[in-house]
Motif scaffolding. Structure first.
Motif, PDB file in Angstrom:
ATOM      1  N   LEU A 294       2.845 120.224 122.601  1.00  0.00           N
ATOM      2  CA  LEU A 294       3.806 119.129 122.458  1.00  0.00           C
ATOM      3  C   LEU A 294       4.158 118.824 121.008  1.00  0.00           C
ATOM      4  CD1 LEU A 294       2.442 116.630 125.159  1.00  0.00           C
ATOM      5  CD2 LEU A 294       4.549 117.990 125.293  1.00  0.00           C
ATOM      6  N   ILE A 295       3.186 118.862 120.135  1.00  0.00           N
ATOM      7  CA  ILE A 295       3.442 118.414 118.761  1.00  0.00           C
ATOM      8  C   ILE A 295       3.253 119.517 117.715  1.00  0.00           C
ATOM      9  CG2 ILE A 295       2.830 116.031 119.293  1.00  0.00           C
ATOM     10  CD1 ILE A 295       0.142 116.437 118.038  1.00  0.00           C
ATOM     11  N   GLY A 296       2.774 120.690 118.122  1.00  0.00           N
ATOM     12  CA  GLY A 296       2.649 121.787 117.186  1.00  0.00           C
ATOM     13  C   GLY A 296       1.316 121.814 116.462  1.00  0.00           C
ATOM     14  N   GLY A 297       1.143 122.852 115.664  1.00  0.00           N
ATOM     15  CA  GLY A 297      -0.133 123.081 115.007  1.00  0.00           C
ATOM     16  C   GLY A 297      -0.449 122.098 113.898  1.00  0.00           C
ATOM     17  N   GLY A 298       0.580 121.675 113.119  1.00  0.00           N
ATOM     18  CA  GLY A 298       0.350 120.762 112.001  1.00  0.00           C
ATOM     19  C   GLY A 298      -0.242 119.424 112.431  1.00  0.00           C
ATOM     20  N   PRO A 299       0.406 118.719 113.355  1.00  0.00           N
ATOM     21  CA  PRO A 299      -0.149 117.453 113.829  1.00  0.00           C
ATOM     22  C   PRO A 299      -1.506 117.610 114.521  1.00  0.00           C
ATOM     23  CG  PRO A 299       2.180 117.557 114.313  1.00  0.00           C
ATOM     24  CD  PRO A 299       1.784 118.918 113.842  1.00  0.00           C
ATOM     25  N   THR A 300      -1.705 118.718 115.221  1.00  0.00           N
ATOM     26  CA  THR A 300      -3.011 118.951 115.840  1.00  0.00           C
ATOM     27  C   THR A 300      -4.085 119.065 114.773  1.00  0.00           C
ATOM     28  OG1 THR A 300      -1.950 120.118 117.678  1.00  0.00           O
ATOM     29  CG2 THR A 300      -4.312 120.462 117.384  1.00  0.00           C
ATOM     30  N   LEU A 301      -3.711 119.656 113.640  1.00  0.00           N
ATOM     31  CA  LEU A 301      -4.623 119.721 112.507  1.00  0.00           C
ATOM     32  C   LEU A 301      -4.980 118.313 112.031  1.00  0.00           C
ATOM     33  CD1 LEU A 301      -6.082 121.438 110.332  1.00  0.00           C
ATOM     34  CD2 LEU A 301      -3.946 121.352 109.009  1.00  0.00           C
ATOM     35  N   LEU A 302      -3.999 117.416 112.036  1.00  0.00           N
ATOM     36  CA  LEU A 302      -4.250 116.021 111.652  1.00  0.00           C
ATOM     37  C   LEU A 302      -5.231 115.360 112.621  1.00  0.00           C
ATOM     38  CD1 LEU A 302      -0.669 114.778 110.699  1.00  0.00           C
ATOM     39  CD2 LEU A 302      -2.605 115.087 109.151  1.00  0.00           C
ATOM     40  N   PHE A 303      -5.091 115.673 113.904  1.00  0.00           N
ATOM     41  CA  PHE A 303      -6.008 115.123 114.908  1.00  0.00           C
ATOM     42  C   PHE A 303      -7.436 115.584 114.612  1.00  0.00           C
ATOM     43  CE2 PHE A 303      -8.225 115.233 119.006  1.00  0.00           C
ATOM     44  CZ  PHE A 303      -7.966 113.951 119.488  1.00  0.00           C
ATOM     45  N   ASN A 304      -7.595 116.858 114.327  1.00  0.00           N
ATOM     46  CA  ASN A 304      -8.924 117.383 113.997  1.00  0.00           C
ATOM     47  C   ASN A 304      -9.449 116.804 112.683  1.00  0.00           C
ATOM     48  OD1 ASN A 304      -9.174 119.005 116.289  1.00  0.00           O
ATOM     49  ND2 ASN A 304      -8.111 120.712 115.331  1.00  0.00           N
ATOM     50  N   ALA A 305      -8.538 116.557 111.736  1.00  0.00           N
ATOM     51  CA  ALA A 305      -8.946 115.942 110.483  1.00  0.00           C
ATOM     52  C   ALA A 305      -9.474 114.533 110.716  1.00  0.00           C
ATOM     53  CB  ALA A 305      -7.770 115.909 109.504  1.00  0.00           C
ATOM     54  N   ALA A 306      -8.793 113.782 111.598  1.00  0.00           N
ATOM     55  CA  ALA A 306      -9.253 112.436 111.936  1.00  0.00           C
ATOM     56  C   ALA A 306     -10.639 112.489 112.578  1.00  0.00           C
ATOM     57  CB  ALA A 306      -8.253 111.763 112.878  1.00  0.00           C
TER      58      ALA A 306
END
Length: 466
Positions: A294-306
């Motif tokens: 839904l949101i792509g790899g970049g935002p998913t990276l942000l989720f993992n960073a959080a």
């Protein structure tokens, strides 16, 4: 650049930042009690952000998102309801410290119920801290690789060691000082993640609010469980309680109240993100795969960073609370920096053992812990808020036994080791069973306290000459 390297760089940045922010002096008072090197207590903002970031840990983010993914808005609200614990925690600290004048939970319980009161409490709190270390290390491992892979194992060991490193230097003072910086990074990641989700399209309020239409949905059942557990949950959380004994009354109470609304909004944001993903999932698709699509790899990276930021902030708090619990509160050793550091290392080893040889269900750890804590609900109601000093020991022991039995039963039922409750009640879903257990524990515990007080009153009347 591969996402793994970016996340590894984030870990290194947080570890170096932790070392940089950790006070190099302050001694025992700073290490165990959270005061600064100059002996000053943290302010409202620092203490509130410390409360929030230590409670929005990696397990919480995953739980909120996954409960929303599977059970809709009911699941998201259910997990957010646990953050009402900041309100009940504030009322507990106000009564315990500022009304009754105690400087620790253990001293209060010892005065009311003797060594049995303190020992049973320390047992539950020790398990709670071990579960915190275990759960956050587990999430870290799963971010970097599948369970059992070399990436999974290396990530757990390195992140655990990095967090333990700066915790060993500064203790509770280091934890509080790093929390504020970590929370700032966390909020930035969350904000960017929400912008990405809104920008992806299809993020509409009406479907999200209507995502749990059935009243019997497990999400609503879990909400009822949370509303029963929040009365005792904060008292068995040493990370929250430790922060209630650092600053003056005004700063302490304000920090709890601000932490309540900030943390609730943050956890709801992740829960709603899970609901949105659940509404748009494909057949057989899991949460992380749906979110990535839904949101792509970049935002998913942000989720993992959080997740990583919240994990490290919670780990350092768990280590500092473990040191205070074993050395200061339980008095198992002299309150020296060396002994505090040994306690931290011991809990790190215990958490690693649970990761590699224990259970893997994240919410079950919360549910078992919350159920076990419910023996403290009548203590809060009768002994703390009502100020009753004449509750007999057998009432307390009865409440403790009921809570431990319910926690064990839930663990066995949720893990598929037992189906006794299904046979007795006809209930199939584990959250329905959990609700029955929680109502039973609360009824038995409060009933035992009320009966004990009534029996003491009758004896007093019988002994009074007419």
């Amino acid at each position: 650049m591969d996402d793994t390297y970016i996340l590894a760089a984030l870990v290194a940045l947080l570890a170096v930042g932790g070392l940089f922010l950790t006070p190099r002096s302050g001694g025992v008072e700073a290490f165990f009690n959270g005061k600064g090197p100059d002996g000053r207590a943290p302010g409202v903002l620092t203490l509130a952000l410390s409360q929030v970031t230590t409670w929005i840990f990696a397990r919480s983010i995953m739980n909120a998102a996954i409960l929303g993914f599977f059970y809709g808005i009911g699941g998201a609200l259910a997990y957010a309801a646990y953050y009402l614990s900041f309100l009940t925690g504030a009322w507990i600290i106000r009564s315990l410290r500022f009304r009754h004048g105690y400087d620790s939970v253990q001293r209060f319980l010892t005065d009311r119920f003797g060594l049995t009161g303190a020992a049973t409490y320390d047992f539950v709190v020790g398990l709670r801290l071990l579960s915190e270390v275990f759960a956050n290390l587990l999430v870290i491992g799963l971010i970097f690789g599948a369970a059992g892979t070399s990436a999974y194992t290396i990530a757990i060991l390195l992140v655990g060691a990095a967090t333990l490193g700066y915790s060993l230097i500064g203790g509770l003072s280091a934890s509080i000082r790093t929390d504020a910086a970590q929370m700032t990074l966390f909020l930035a990641a969350l904000f960017a993640l929400l912008i990405a989700a809104f920008g992806a399209g299809g993020f509409e309020a009406a479907p999200i609010l209507a995502s749990t239409p059935e009243i019997e949905n497990p999400g609503w059942v879990l909400l009822a469980v949370a509303l029963l557990q929040v009365w005792s949950y904060p008292l068995h959380d040493p990370v929250m309680m430790d922060r209630g004994f650092i600053a003056n009354r005004r700063t302490t109470m304000a920090s709890f109240y601000h932490a309540a609304w900030i943390s609730t909004l943050c956890i709801l944001a992740f829960g709603v993100l899970g609901v949105w993903a659940g509404l748009n999932k494909l057949d057989g698709e899991g949460f992380t795969d749906t979110l990535s699509r839904l949101i792509g790899g970049g935002p998913t990276l942000l989720f993992n960073a959080a997740l990583i930021i919240s994990c490290m902030s919670t780990l350092d708090s768990a280590f500092s609370s473990a040191a205070k619990l074993t050395v200061v509160d339980m008095r198992l050793a002299k309150p020296t920096l060396r002994n505090g550091r040994i306690a931290m290392a011991a809990f790190m080893i215990g958490g690693l053992l649970l990761v590699f040889f224990g259970a893997k269900d994240l919410f079950d750890a919360v549910a078992v812990s919350g159920t076990a804590s419910m023996f403290l609900a009548p203590v809060v109601f009768f002994s703390l808020w009502m100020g009753r000093t004449d509750v007999p020991l057998w009432s307390y022991v009865t409440a403790f036994a009921a809570a431990m039995a319910a926690a064990v039963i839930y663990f066995l039922e949720a893990g598929g080791y037992s189906s006794l409750m299904t046979a007795l009640t006809g209930l199939e879903h584990k959250y329905s069973k959990l609700l029955v257990l929680c109502v039973g524990v609360l009824g038995v515990g409060c009933g035992a306290f009320a009966l004990g007080l009534a029996m003491n009153a009758r004896r007093g009347q019988a002994a009074t000459p007419h």
